[in-house]
Motif scaffolding. Structure first.
Motif, PDB file in Angstrom:
ATOM      1  N   GLY A   3       0.842  -1.191   0.000  1.00 50.03           N
ATOM      2  CA  GLY A   3       0.000   0.000   0.000  1.00 50.03           C
ATOM      3  C   GLY A   3       0.875   1.238   0.000  1.00 50.03           C
ATOM      4  O   GLY A   3       2.090   1.161  -0.210  1.00 50.03           O
ATOM      5  N   ILE A   4       0.265   2.374   0.242  1.00 50.14           N
ATOM      6  CA  ILE A   4       1.015   3.622   0.369  1.00 50.14           C
ATOM      7  C   ILE A   4       1.210   3.879   1.862  1.00 50.14           C
ATOM      8  O   ILE A   4       0.251   4.164   2.587  1.00 50.14           O
ATOM      9  CB  ILE A   4       0.275   4.788  -0.305  1.00 50.14           C
ATOM     10  CG1 ILE A   4       0.169   4.528  -1.815  1.00 50.14           C
ATOM     11  CG2 ILE A   4       1.001   6.117  -0.051  1.00 50.14           C
ATOM     12  CD1 ILE A   4      -0.609   5.580  -2.579  1.00 50.14           C
ATOM     13  N   PHE A   5       2.446   3.729   2.316  1.00 52.28           N
ATOM     14  CA  PHE A   5       2.749   3.854   3.738  1.00 52.28           C
ATOM     15  C   PHE A   5       2.845   5.328   4.120  1.00 52.28           C
ATOM     16  O   PHE A   5       3.488   6.126   3.420  1.00 52.28           O
ATOM     17  CB  PHE A   5       4.049   3.125   4.073  1.00 52.28           C
ATOM     18  CG  PHE A   5       3.908   1.628   3.995  1.00 52.28           C
ATOM     19  CD1 PHE A   5       3.570   0.887   5.113  1.00 52.28           C
ATOM     20  CD2 PHE A   5       4.072   0.968   2.779  1.00 52.28           C
ATOM     21  CE1 PHE A   5       3.401  -0.487   5.035  1.00 52.28           C
ATOM     22  CE2 PHE A   5       3.914  -0.406   2.697  1.00 52.28           C
ATOM     23  CZ  PHE A   5       3.575  -1.136   3.830  1.00 52.28           C
ATOM     24  N   THR A   6       2.185   5.665   5.216  1.00 47.57           N
ATOM     25  CA  THR A   6       2.112   7.072   5.614  1.00 47.57           C
ATOM     26  C   THR A   6       2.621   7.334   7.023  1.00 47.57           C
ATOM     27  O   THR A   6       2.868   8.485   7.382  1.00 47.57           O
ATOM     28  CB  THR A   6       0.657   7.575   5.529  1.00 47.57           C
ATOM     29  OG1 THR A   6      -0.193   6.658   6.234  1.00 47.57           O
ATOM     30  CG2 THR A   6       0.203   7.674   4.080  1.00 47.57           C
ATOM     31  N   ASN A   7       2.781   6.274   7.835  1.00 47.87           N
ATOM     32  CA  ASN A   7       3.213   6.527   9.212  1.00 47.87           C
ATOM     33  C   ASN A   7       3.898   5.290   9.782  1.00 47.87           C
ATOM     34  O   ASN A   7       3.586   4.153   9.410  1.00 47.87           O
ATOM     35  CB  ASN A   7       2.017   6.903  10.097  1.00 47.87           C
ATOM     36  CG  ASN A   7       2.442   7.417  11.457  1.00 47.87           C
ATOM     37  OD1 ASN A   7       3.465   8.087  11.584  1.00 47.87           O
ATOM     38  ND2 ASN A   7       1.669   7.097  12.488  1.00 47.87           N
ATOM     39  N   VAL A   8       4.825   5.538  10.689  1.00 47.46           N
ATOM     40  CA  VAL A   8       5.473   4.465  11.432  1.00 47.46           C
ATOM     41  C   VAL A   8       5.698   4.952  12.853  1.00 47.46           C
ATOM     42  O   VAL A   8       6.049   6.109  13.079  1.00 47.46           O
ATOM     43  CB  VAL A   8       6.806   4.030  10.767  1.00 47.46           C
ATOM     44  CG1 VAL A   8       7.801   5.178  10.706  1.00 47.46           C
ATOM     45  CG2 VAL A   8       7.424   2.843  11.506  1.00 47.46           C
ATOM     46  N   ILE A   9       5.459   4.072  13.811  1.00 41.65           N
ATOM     47  CA  ILE A   9       5.786   4.368  15.205  1.00 41.65           C
ATOM     48  C   ILE A   9       7.040   3.564  15.538  1.00 41.65           C
ATOM     49  O   ILE A   9       7.123   2.367  15.226  1.00 41.65           O
ATOM     50  CB  ILE A   9       4.627   3.982  16.152  1.00 41.65           C
ATOM     51  CG1 ILE A   9       3.374   4.790  15.795  1.00 41.65           C
ATOM     52  CG2 ILE A   9       5.017   4.226  17.607  1.00 41.65           C
ATOM     53  CD1 ILE A   9       2.133   4.371  16.591  1.00 41.65           C
ATOM     54  N   GLU A  10       8.001   4.233  16.140  1.00 38.66           N
ATOM     55  CA  GLU A  10       9.257   3.555  16.425  1.00 38.66           C
ATOM     56  C   GLU A  10       9.548   3.552  17.911  1.00 38.66           C
ATOM     57  O   GLU A  10       9.063   4.390  18.675  1.00 38.66           O
ATOM     58  CB  GLU A  10      10.411   4.206  15.664  1.00 38.66           C
ATOM     59  CG  GLU A  10      10.631   5.677  15.976  1.00 38.66           C
ATOM     60  CD  GLU A  10      11.780   6.260  15.175  1.00 38.66           C
ATOM     61  OE1 GLU A  10      12.940   6.024  15.568  1.00 38.66           O
ATOM     62  OE2 GLU A  10      11.502   6.947  14.169  1.00 38.66           O
ATOM     63  N   ASN A  11      10.386   2.610  18.297  1.00 44.00           N
ATOM     64  CA  ASN A  11      10.816   2.498  19.683  1.00 44.00           C
ATOM     65  C   ASN A  11      12.230   1.940  19.702  1.00 44.00           C
ATOM     66  O   ASN A  11      12.488   0.850  19.166  1.00 44.00           O
ATOM     67  CB  ASN A  11       9.871   1.573  20.471  1.00 44.00           C
ATOM     68  CG  ASN A  11      10.302   1.403  21.916  1.00 44.00           C
ATOM     69  OD1 ASN A  11      10.367   2.365  22.673  1.00 44.00           O
ATOM     70  ND2 ASN A  11      10.621   0.167  22.296  1.00 44.00           N
ATOM     71  N   GLU A  12      13.143   2.719  20.254  1.00 44.48           N
ATOM     72  CA  GLU A  12      14.549   2.315  20.350  1.00 44.48           C
ATOM     73  C   GLU A  12      15.102   1.859  19.008  1.00 44.48           C
ATOM     74  O   GLU A  12      15.778   0.837  18.889  1.00 44.48           O
ATOM     75  CB  GLU A  12      14.710   1.209  21.397  1.00 44.48           C
ATOM     76  CG  GLU A  12      14.335   1.668  22.805  1.00 44.48           C
ATOM     77  CD  GLU A  12      14.514   0.570  23.846  1.00 44.48           C
ATOM     78  OE1 GLU A  12      14.783  -0.590  23.439  1.00 44.48           O
ATOM     79  OE2 GLU A  12      14.378   0.868  25.031  1.00 44.48           O
ATOM     80  N   GLY A  13      14.800   2.664  17.969  1.00 50.04           N
ATOM     81  CA  GLY A  13      15.350   2.381  16.643  1.00 50.04           C
ATOM     82  C   GLY A  13      14.660   1.279  15.880  1.00 50.04           C
ATOM     83  O   GLY A  13      15.126   0.872  14.804  1.00 50.04           O
ATOM     84  N   GLN A  14      13.553   0.773  16.397  1.00 43.93           N
ATOM     85  CA  GLN A  14      12.819  -0.295  15.731  1.00 43.93           C
ATOM     86  C   GLN A  14      11.412   0.177  15.375  1.00 43.93           C
ATOM     87  O   GLN A  14      10.788   0.923  16.136  1.00 43.93           O
ATOM     88  CB  GLN A  14      12.714  -1.530  16.643  1.00 43.93           C
ATOM     89  CG  GLN A  14      14.037  -2.116  17.067  1.00 43.93           C
ATOM     90  CD  GLN A  14      14.800  -2.732  15.915  1.00 43.93           C
ATOM     91  OE1 GLN A  14      14.206  -3.416  15.063  1.00 43.93           O
ATOM     92  NE2 GLN A  14      16.100  -2.501  15.857  1.00 43.93           N
ATOM     93  N   ALA A  15      10.920  -0.259  14.227  1.00 45.03           N
ATOM     94  CA  ALA A  15       9.529   0.013  13.856  1.00 45.03           C
ATOM     95  C   ALA A  15       8.629  -0.910  14.666  1.00 45.03           C
ATOM     96  O   ALA A  15       8.817  -2.131  14.660  1.00 45.03           O
ATOM     97  CB  ALA A  15       9.326  -0.217  12.367  1.00 45.03           C
ATOM     98  N   ILE A  16       7.661  -0.314  15.392  1.00 47.93           N
ATOM     99  CA  ILE A  16       6.753  -1.154  16.189  1.00 47.93           C
ATOM    100  C   ILE A  16       5.314  -1.073  15.698  1.00 47.93           C
ATOM    101  O   ILE A  16       4.457  -1.831  16.162  1.00 47.93           O
ATOM    102  CB  ILE A  16       6.830  -0.781  17.686  1.00 47.93           C
ATOM    103  CG1 ILE A  16       6.426   0.695  17.900  1.00 47.93           C
ATOM    104  CG2 ILE A  16       8.215  -1.066  18.239  1.00 47.93           C
ATOM    105  CD1 ILE A  16       6.252   1.068  19.360  1.00 47.93           C
ATOM    106  N   TYR A  17       5.035  -0.156  14.771  1.00 45.70           N
ATOM    107  CA  TYR A  17       3.682  -0.058  14.201  1.00 45.70           C
ATOM    108  C   TYR A  17       3.793   0.622  12.845  1.00 45.70           C
ATOM    109  O   TYR A  17       4.501   1.616  12.691  1.00 45.70           O
ATOM    110  CB  TYR A  17       2.761   0.764  15.112  1.00 45.70           C
ATOM    111  CG  TYR A  17       1.299   0.734  14.708  1.00 45.70           C
ATOM    112  CD1 TYR A  17       0.457  -0.254  15.193  1.00 45.70           C
ATOM    113  CD2 TYR A  17       0.765   1.701  13.848  1.00 45.70           C
ATOM    114  CE1 TYR A  17      -0.897  -0.291  14.840  1.00 45.70           C
ATOM    115  CE2 TYR A  17      -0.576   1.674  13.490  1.00 45.70           C
ATOM    116  CZ  TYR A  17      -1.402   0.672  13.986  1.00 45.70           C
ATOM    117  OH  TYR A  17      -2.721   0.632  13.632  1.00 45.70           O
TER     118      TYR A  17
END
Length: 588
Positions: free
Chosen positions: A328-342
């Motif tokens: 799809g067209i990715f629009t957001n990412v939530i990160e934690n300690e350098g890792q994508a978590i959402y």
């Protein structure tokens, strides 16, 4: 027949979204002037390139059935190319880089079927049949280079672009179109070239496509092979440019050993190249390609990969450690300690496994976007995908159970589990909930009233790349070029000149020996005094027939043209030299 595209087994494998770029060659549209341009360039190329091109070039000309005297017919080329596992299709000028690369991945040469104007006989920024047919096609007869080209397309088509890449593509396409249109004002060309220059200077952080396009330019288009001290030409841009192929062999052009550093060397399509890269052999090209591929999100995945897709604002895919893929067209990412978590997409989204869409998880189901946690549960050493049935039951991950899953980084998924999907190895790849709420700290990411919630399973993003996982998940037949190549209405003067070229072409091929070459020359002198190519062809016929008086008259006229139009002087001299050489060879 004019509007049909003849297919073959290789072309039949092409997905429909690539077929939208194909067009008929319309061979009968080539004028006798076009045929003369082809013949002149090919004769000069074969004469010069026999000394400086890689040995595969001349062998490939014979193997691919490319004639020196006639523009290649795509149907004939395809019948011959299929023996080396390739095919060719006609397109309208430049096409988007990802599509160009993808054609290569399917062993298909993209050939811009138009041919350069006589005025641009030495070089044109527009892709044309001389560049594609006489440049690319012969070299692919070399098996090692052929595999490099296919592999390059396979990797390059997955490279992630930026929005500015597409803007640059459109600007370059515009320049190539107006440069080949005979009525374009110089000021318009200057503006287009300045726009390209300004764009190139303000591209920001180069995208993967920008970087791999550099590698393509310095190898496939402008590559040299051998030693820095004694290189040979194999790049199609050089093989098809009778001006630059000679200039690149001089000391004015710096020769550098080909390495991964070429990735960061930009090029200017509007100017001759000040330096070129020399590969020791074709195997080295593949080595550098793999070295670059190891830096791509395709192989690295992770937070940087998802961020590249977000920046691109285009359709892309991530693959998780379980093999499930989100497109799809990715629009957001939530990160934690350098890792994508959402991760979050907007609009049409599809889920797939091993490039095949999961049943019930196409764009109809996920038409308004898709979001899901990625990673491991908080305080639990074992990832969901690695849990045994007993582990899953212990953590209440079971059909019909209401559960709360708390992930690392403050993500929570609470709801009643409906069912799950497993991959071929038995690992859970997706869990569906009802009455579900998804939160990150105090932010609500999904509400129960939005319907059922599908959560993909995977502890890591192992890959991110351009385009969908399953080509059938999306409607990809949407490309509409911003402008088409210009087809100007020909003047009566131009049509008459084309007729004169045709008369001499027919005379040379013995179709019509009643033509008076003297009268053709007289008409050229009186009505087309700046045309030089047909005059050179007249000289060839007179010279081979030992008509000394006619030869002298023609040479006098050519001298007059050179005085009035000095920029074509070398072209005339080279044409005369080739005629002399060919006669010398024939008497040996």
């Amino acid at each position: 027949m004019k509007n049909l595209i003849e297919s073959n087994p290789i072309l039949n494998r092409l997905p429909n979204h690539l077929k939208q770029f194909m067009k008929p060659q319309n061979y009968e549209d080539y004028s006798a002037i076009d045929q003369a341009v082809w013949r002149y360039v090919m004769r000069k190329n074969v004469d010069f390139l026999s000394k400086v091109a890689h040995k595969s070039y001349l062998q490939g000309l014979k193997q691919t059935g490319i004639s020196i005297d006639d523009i290649p017919n795509m149907y004939g080329m395809n019948r011959i190319l299929k023996d080396i596992g390739w095919a060719a299709v006609a397109v309208d000028g430049f096409i988007p880089p990802n599509a160009f690369m993808e054609f290569q991945a399917y062993n298909v040469l993209v050939i811009a079927s138009d041919i350069r104007q006589l005025e641009n006989i030495e070089y044109t920024p527009a892709p044309d049949i001389i560049h594609e047919g006489a440049g690319h096609a012969p070299i692919i007869a070399n098996p090692e280079y052929s595999e490099y080209l296919r592999r390059f397309g396979e990797i390059g088509s997955k490279a992630i672009s930026s929005a500015k890449d597409y803007e640059l593509y459109e600007t370059v396409r515009h320049l190539s179109i107006i440069k080949e249109a005979s009525n374009t004002k110089q000021e318009d060309i200057d503006i287009a070239e300045k726009n390209i220059e300004e764009l190139q200077q303000n591209m920001g952080e180069p995208s993967e496509m920008a970087l791999i396009r550099n590698l393509h330019w310095w190898t496939v288009e402008y590559g040299l092979i051998g030693t820095v001290e004694n290189p040979k030409i194999y790049g199609a841009g050089l093989l098809s440019s009778i001006g630059e192929s000679a200039w690149c062999m001089t000391n004015d052009v710096e020769k550098l050993p080909y390495s991964i550093e070429a990735t960061y060397k930009n090029f200017d399509i509007t100017k001759p190249q000040p330096q070129l890269f020399v590969t020791p052999n074709f195997a080295h090209l593949s080595l550098i390609l793999e070295e670059f591929a190891n830096t791509m999100a395709l192989r690295k995945g992770g937070l940087s990969g998802i961020n590249k897709l977000i920046t691109s604002k285009a359709l892309g895919t991530i693959e998780l450690s379980t093999g499930i893929q989100i497109s799809g067209i990715f629009t957001n990412v939530i990160e934690n300690e350098g890792q994508a978590i959402y991760v979050q997409t907007t609009g049409n989204t599809a889920l797939a496994y091993r490039e095949k869409e999961l049943v019930g998880h196409g764009i109809k189901t996920h038409s308004e976007g898709f979001g899901s946690p990625i990673g491991t549960l908080k305080g639990i050493n074992i990832a969901i995908e690695d849990m045994s049935p007993r582990d899953l039951a212990a953590y209440n991950i079971f059909e019909g159970q209401t559960t709360t899953l708390e992930f690392e980084g403050g993500l929570k998924v609470s709801g009643e589990i409906i069912t799950g999907k497993r991959n071929l190895q038995g690992k859970i790849i997706l869990i569906s909930f009802k009455n579900c709420i998804v939160t990150h700290n105090d932010n609500i990411l999904f509400k129960p009233e939005w319907g059922n919630y599908d959560m993909v399973i995977g502890k890591d993003i192992i890959s991110a790349f351009s385009g969908p996982a399953d080509l059938n998940s999306f409607n990809l037949i949407t490309h509409v070029p911003s402008e088409k190549t210009v087809k100007l209405k020909k003047s009566k003067e131009r049509l008459r000149l084309e007729e004169l070229y045709k008369q001499i072409r027919d005379y040379r091929s013995a179709k019509n020996k009643t033509i008076s070459r003297t009268k053709v020359l007289e008409e050229l002198i009186n009505n087309h005094p700046e045309d030089w190519l047909l005059v050179v062809e007249l000289y060839e016929l007179a010279f081979l027939s030992s008509e000394n008086s006619l030869c002298k008259t023609i040479l006098n006229h050519l001298e007059s043209i050179k005085q009035n139009k000095p920029e074509v002087g070398k072209l005339i001299d080279d044409g005369l030299r080739i005629i002399q050489l060919e006669k010398d060879y024939s008497t040996l």
